[in-house]
Design a protein around this motif. Structure first.
Motif, PDB file in Angstrom:
ATOM      1  N   ALA A   1       0.829  -1.200   0.000  1.00  0.00           N
ATOM      2  CA  ALA A   1       0.000   0.000   0.000  1.00  0.00           C
ATOM      3  C   ALA A   1       0.869   1.257   0.000  1.00  0.00           C
ATOM      4  O   ALA A   1       1.822   1.369   0.773  1.00  0.00           O
ATOM      5  CB  ALA A   1      -0.929   0.009   1.206  1.00  0.00           C
ATOM      6  N   ASP A   2       0.542   2.180  -0.884  1.00  0.00           N
ATOM      7  CA  ASP A   2       1.195   3.486  -0.890  1.00  0.00           C
ATOM      8  C   ASP A   2       0.515   4.440   0.083  1.00  0.00           C
ATOM      9  O   ASP A   2       1.147   5.362   0.607  1.00  0.00           O
ATOM     10  CB  ASP A   2       1.133   4.112  -2.291  1.00  0.00           C
ATOM     11  CG  ASP A   2       1.722   3.215  -3.352  1.00  0.00           C
ATOM     12  OD1 ASP A   2       2.913   2.891  -3.242  1.00  0.00           O
ATOM     13  OD2 ASP A   2       0.995   2.845  -4.294  1.00  0.00           O
ATOM     14  N   VAL A   3      -0.776   4.218   0.285  1.00  0.00           N
ATOM     15  CA  VAL A   3      -1.590   5.068   1.150  1.00  0.00           C
ATOM     16  C   VAL A   3      -2.439   4.165   2.028  1.00  0.00           C
ATOM     17  O   VAL A   3      -3.030   3.188   1.537  1.00  0.00           O
ATOM     18  CB  VAL A   3      -2.517   5.998   0.326  1.00  0.00           C
ATOM     19  CG1 VAL A   3      -3.367   6.868   1.243  1.00  0.00           C
ATOM     20  CG2 VAL A   3      -1.717   6.853  -0.640  1.00  0.00           C
ATOM     21  N   VAL A   4      -2.498   4.467   3.324  1.00  0.00           N
ATOM     22  CA  VAL A   4      -3.390   3.746   4.235  1.00  0.00           C
ATOM     23  C   VAL A   4      -4.339   4.765   4.856  1.00  0.00           C
ATOM     24  O   VAL A   4      -3.903   5.771   5.431  1.00  0.00           O
ATOM     25  CB  VAL A   4      -2.619   2.994   5.336  1.00  0.00           C
ATOM     26  CG1 VAL A   4      -3.599   2.339   6.313  1.00  0.00           C
ATOM     27  CG2 VAL A   4      -1.695   1.946   4.719  1.00  0.00           C
ATOM     28  N   LEU A   5      -5.634   4.509   4.719  1.00  0.00           N
ATOM     29  CA  LEU A   5      -6.668   5.380   5.263  1.00  0.00           C
ATOM     30  C   LEU A   5      -7.320   4.691   6.446  1.00  0.00           C
ATOM     31  O   LEU A   5      -7.864   3.590   6.312  1.00  0.00           O
ATOM     32  CB  LEU A   5      -7.721   5.690   4.186  1.00  0.00           C
ATOM     33  CG  LEU A   5      -7.191   6.295   2.890  1.00  0.00           C
ATOM     34  CD1 LEU A   5      -8.316   6.455   1.872  1.00  0.00           C
ATOM     35  CD2 LEU A   5      -6.508   7.637   3.151  1.00  0.00           C
TER      36      LEU A   5
END
Length: 368
Positions: free
Chosen positions: A234-238
């Motif tokens: 993952a490049d982004v974790v929300l």
């Protein structure tokens, strides 16, 4: 330029466009710069109120409005942009791809503080699509001294280091992981209604959701879920939920314990005050490198280091409000645009969403 009576203009070369306006029907150039006036043109020119005309007399050291507009265009235009041909002394810039428009505001102000010249653009940090109009350049008079244009060129080059005033950062492909926190969802008491909202917002970009985990109100469980998603690429974790000051809301602690540098926990934006943004740098071995709290200058101005991951803690308002701080910052995240703490602080002016019955964002003042 030389001013002559229109009736005497046959055979002379126009030195500027002649604009014709027919209310509700047409506005544009009836005659273009460089047009040689004919006998048949005289009645048309008189009918649009042109009893006198400027015809071109080339003078050393004096630039025509089209030439000056081109100089301003060269100062403004960046990669992934195209420029129109000069028309009525104006050049327009358009986007050649979807991306984030950035504006070097100090350089723009330097141009617009110089008499007789101007650049007008969209707001910086605005997401745009291919074909969108970005800016326009022109001078105010029909002609201008070459020396003035050379002076503003030097001044802008000194401020930008030779870079363009406008920059268009293409949106990147991002792998996104979602962590839903909260005992009420983890134990099946309610349905997760937050994740579908995020998926709809991410669908506006080149985003791929690669994983979704649900955790209890346990910071260690949430930290583990974040790290697993990062390990999966993952490049982004929300992270959704658990962002307030209630005792069971432990998402900020969970994010901090990943080793990420917290850019901000809290933002002067409504809706979105409890937003958290963090960066996590991983070296080639996969080891996390972070102190938990970002120094004021830890985020580079122009580019994020390779391998930097983004972790966001999203307050509950993102689930039900039409637009929030997440809508303001998601385009920057998707364009790999570093977000600094002071930039978030500056969002306070314009950071109040009015909650209009019919939302017109981004064509409103929210976030500007």
């Amino acid at each position: 330029m030389k001013l002559i009576r229109t009736e005497d203009a046959v055979g002379h070369v126009l030195c500027h466009d002649i604009t014709q306006i027919i209310p509700g029907t047409f506005k544009g150039a009836a005659f273009k710069k460089g047009h040689v006036v004919t006998k048949e043109d005289i009645p048309v020119l008189l009918s649009i109120g042109k009893e006198n005309l400027y015809v071109w007399e080339k003078t050393e050291g004096i630039l025509h409005e089209d030439e000056a507009a081109q100089i301003l265009c060269d100062l403004a235009i960046g990669e992934h942009m195209s420029a129109s041909a000069p028309s009525e002394g104006k050049i327009e810039l358009k986007a050649e791809c979807a991306g984030l428009l950035k504006v070097r505001s100090d350089a723009m102000l330097a141009v617009n503080s110089t008499p007789q010249m101007m650049i007008a653009s969209r707001h910086g940090n605005t997401p745009v699509r291919s074909g969108d109009k970005l800016a326009g350049t022109r001078i105010i008079p029909l002609v201008i001294e070459k020396e003035k244009m050379e002076e503003v060129q030097k001044r802008v080059a000194g401020m930008t280091g030779g870079k363009s005033i406008l920059e268009l950062k293409p949106f990147c492909h991002k792998k996104v992981g979602i962590v839903t926190t909260g005992s009420e969802v983890y134990k099946g008491r309610i349905e997760d209604s937050f994740t579908p909202v995020l998926i709809r917002k991410l669908a506006e970009y080149d985003a791929e959701v690669i994983g979704h985990e649900v955790t209890d109100d346990d910071d260690r469980m949430t930290t583990g879920a974040i790290l697993r998603l990062l390990d999966q690429g993952a490049d982004v974790v929300l992270c959704t939920g658990g962002m307030s000051v209630d005792p069971d809301d432990r998402t900020p602690l969970a994010i901090r314990n990943t080793g990420a540098e917290i850019v901000t926990y809290g933002a002067p934006v409504l809706p979105g005050a409890m937003f958290l943004l963090a960066y996590l740098n991983r070296d080639k071995s996969g080891t996390d490198a972070g102190s938990g709290q970002a120094p004021q200058d830890s985020v580079p101005q122009d580019a994020l280091p390779e391998g930097t991951r983004v972790i966001c803690g999203l307050p509950g308002c993102v689930m039900y409000a039409k637009r929030t701080i997440f809508d303001l910052l998601l385009p920057r995240i998707m364009a790999d645009d570093p977000i600094r703490r002071e930039e978030i602080a500056a969002l306070g002016e314009g950071g109040l969403c009015l909650g209009c019955g019919e939302c017109t964002y981004p064509n409103c003042g929210f976030g500007k």
